[in-house]
Design an enzyme around this catalytic site. Sequence first.
Site, PDB file in Angstrom:
ATOM      1  CE  LYS A  93      98.035  58.516  38.190  1.00 59.69           C
ATOM      2  NZ  LYS A  93      97.443  59.550  37.392  1.00 59.69           N
TER       3      LYS A  93
ATOM      4  CD1 TRP B 232      90.501  63.577  21.022  1.00 62.19           C
ATOM      5  CD2 TRP B 232      88.838  62.252  21.692  1.00 62.19           C
ATOM      6  NE1 TRP B 232      90.377  63.713  22.376  1.00 62.19           N
ATOM      7  CE2 TRP B 232      89.370  62.920  22.815  1.00 62.19           C
ATOM      8  CE3 TRP B 232      87.767  61.369  21.883  1.00 62.19           C
ATOM      9  CZ2 TRP B 232      88.876  62.717  24.113  1.00 62.19           C
ATOM     10  CZ3 TRP B 232      87.276  61.179  23.172  1.00 62.19           C
ATOM     11  CH2 TRP B 232      87.839  61.844  24.256  1.00 62.19           C
TER      12      TRP B 232
ATOM     13  CD  GLU C 231      99.478  62.444  38.848  1.00 64.34           C
ATOM     14  OE1 GLU C 231      98.674  62.954  39.629  1.00 64.34           O
ATOM     15  OE2 GLU C 231      99.121  61.698  37.915  1.00 64.34           O
TER      16      GLU C 231
ATOM     17  CE  LYS D  36      90.558  58.382  31.646  1.00 63.60           C
ATOM     18  NZ  LYS D  36      91.901  58.477  32.257  1.00 63.60           N
TER      19      LYS D  36
ATOM     20  CD  GLU E  75      94.175  56.605  39.680  1.00 62.42           C
ATOM     21  OE1 GLU E  75      95.283  57.138  39.503  1.00 62.42           O
ATOM     22  OE2 GLU E  75      93.153  56.964  39.085  1.00 62.42           O
TER      23      GLU E  75
ATOM     24  CG  HIS F  71     106.222  71.261  60.271  1.00 59.82           C
ATOM     25  ND1 HIS F  71     106.538  72.128  61.296  1.00 59.82           N
ATOM     26  CD2 HIS F  71     106.975  71.641  59.209  1.00 59.82           C
ATOM     27  CE1 HIS F  71     107.416  73.018  60.860  1.00 59.82           C
ATOM     28  NE2 HIS F  71     107.704  72.744  59.604  1.00 59.82           N
TER      29      HIS F  71
ATOM     30  NE  ARG G 144      94.069  56.281  15.464  1.00 58.80           N
ATOM     31  CZ  ARG G 144      95.354  56.440  15.741  1.00 58.80           C
ATOM     32  NH1 ARG G 144      96.006  55.490  16.352  1.00 58.80           N
ATOM     33  NH2 ARG G 144      95.993  57.535  15.397  1.00 58.80           N
TER      34      ARG G 144
ATOM     35  CB  CYS H  10      90.776  61.115  13.971  1.00 55.01           C
ATOM     36  SG  CYS H  10      90.411  62.773  14.582  1.00 55.01           S
TER      37      CYS H  10
ATOM     38  CG  ASN I  37      94.925  60.946  13.080  1.00 57.69           C
ATOM     39  OD1 ASN I  37      94.571  61.697  13.989  1.00 57.69           O
ATOM     40  ND2 ASN I  37      95.854  60.026  13.244  1.00 57.69           N
ATOM     41  N   GLY I  38      95.053  64.358  12.478  1.00 54.26           N
ATOM     42  CA  GLY I  38      96.183  65.248  12.715  1.00 54.26           C
ATOM     43  C   GLY I  38      95.713  66.677  12.887  1.00 54.26           C
TER      44      GLY I  38
END
Length: 613
Positions: free
Chosen positions: A490, A77, A486, A608, A493, A509, A27, A2, A103-104
């Site tokens: 990445k 958040w 992954e 996104k 992308e 194969h 944030r 946050c 925040n936390g």
Amino acid sequence: MCGIIGVTGADDALDILLDGLERLEYRGYDSAGVALIDHGEVVRVRVADGTHSVATLRRDTEAVDQAFSTGIGHTRWATHGQPNEANAHPHLDCAGHLALIHNGIIENYAEIAEDLVAKGHTMTSATDTEVLAHLIEECTKVEPTLTDAVRRALGMVRGAFAIGVVSASDPELIVAARQVSPLIVGSSGSASYIASDIPALLDRTRELMVIEDGEIVELRPGSIRITDAEGNEVPGRPLDVDWDVEAAQKDGYDDFMTKEIHEQPRAIADTLRGRIGSDGAIELDQLDISPDELAQLRAVTIVACGSSYHAAMVAKYAIERWARLPVDVDIASEFRYRDPVLDKSTLVIGVSQSGETIDTLQAMRQAKAAGAHVIVVSNVVDSSMARDADGVLYTRAGPEVGVAATKTVLAQIVALELLGLYLAQVRSTLSSQKFDDIVHELFELEGVVEKTIERDPAVAHVAQELAHAHDYFFLGRHASFPTALEGALKLKEISYLHAEGYAGGELKHGPLAVIEPGCIVVAIATGGEMKEKILSNVSEVKSRGATVVMLAEDGDELAASLADYLLLVPAMSPLLSPVKDIVPLQQLAYHLARNRGLDVDRPRNLAKTVTVE
Ligand code: AGP
């Protein structure tokens, strides 16, 4: 994650708070609020309006025709409780005289709340934060000043926090404190400020100081007094800032992707925070399914897309090994249309950082309609998936701006592995020694990932050397197979280069036919058990002329001897290895893309959040 801000001693406190909150929106932004002091009263305005929260807060406060000199503000958040107005900060004590922003995560909020309610306090939100406002209120009964009350209260909480507190009874004072979560203070003329980050204050002052863990600050007009946990005055550590606001939002990094890669240790620590008790037992309180029901399960199905699908694949290896349950991992867009066989003996897990991806959402709905218990692993509290699911397990990576998922993926793997351990706990499928060893390693992940990130210069060098390559194959086996997938995702992308991920055993194969000089093979040779087999695959591709980038563990001389380029990572057990092995692959994709002059945060053709089929 946050954003917090506070000011005292200014003529235009409300404007300062609103401008600062706008600059802290990166944030978090699911709700926002301010509390200002006016003639012995706390005036509070809060809104919850998704991505528009701060703009709505500005609109809703336009009618306020008053000048304030002291106030605090927050953009949220959510981690505990839905992103609605009741859960938005600032939170008040029972008397409404004291307001607090945070925040936390307060880990032991539930036990503190129980005690406070027994003493007559009334909680009006589902947050961990409100508890702290009431705890400080309780402490003011025995302490002479607000600062002493804050110090006493913080001595009783466990977790991470940066807080700001104002009180109508001392109208020019802000008390702030920090443990783990970031906090800075600043001054200009008579105004004194707090904020969780530099961009919030840059248009007001560049005279900034960092607050360290355990320190408490008293801010008054024209004065800032910093004390340590024992109350001794300590000097502030000045911050040298030559950034503009945009650079500051990226924390001085060139782009959000780099910033988010560097936030990964924190994302891991926050995702674990409060979920492993002091006795080592896993506590997941929002799954909405009893340990008895979990013990009766016959199977697990995980549905996801893209990088979240790769995180789910890692979890398959862990859950099967630890909890001895068969796990099926499905691409959500395929699952939806294949008439899967499900009933209440199957636990269905949706995995999605956004919680909005339409294919995963629909797959979960279908599973629910078939009678399965459905939970979601998501980074967004109260997302569509979180609302639809029977239970939730939130990752706590904070908002991710870069289109390429980085910190959310690592947090997903950690959350899913926690879930795997929890299943093992309720099903008694692991010896206590093995269980404790895994828990111990989970706690080590934060530091190991930090160490891995620091090795970026070695990755940048390899990327430089590979400037002319166009074809990449990523090979892995066992839990490193999803790591390979992954790495390839990445790379394609953000660099637009051709990249494929393969299980090493599949090479013969088919794919071996296209290996020739010029191909780059990135081999993930970590994680113990299957290493020898991947090294055999490496020999196969080398003899066909491929160039090998070897991802190997520190001190592995055999792997090093087969590498054309070597990327070293610290050693860990195979099922946790993907969490740190993915890091150099993110960095490789990043450097290859940057070397090609591409925008790593906004790759072409992608979004996104994918809310269309
Ligand atoms: C990853 O870098 C991608 N941007 C993409 O594959 C993403 O993981 C996928 O679209 C799923 O998104 P979700 O986690 O929000 O459901």
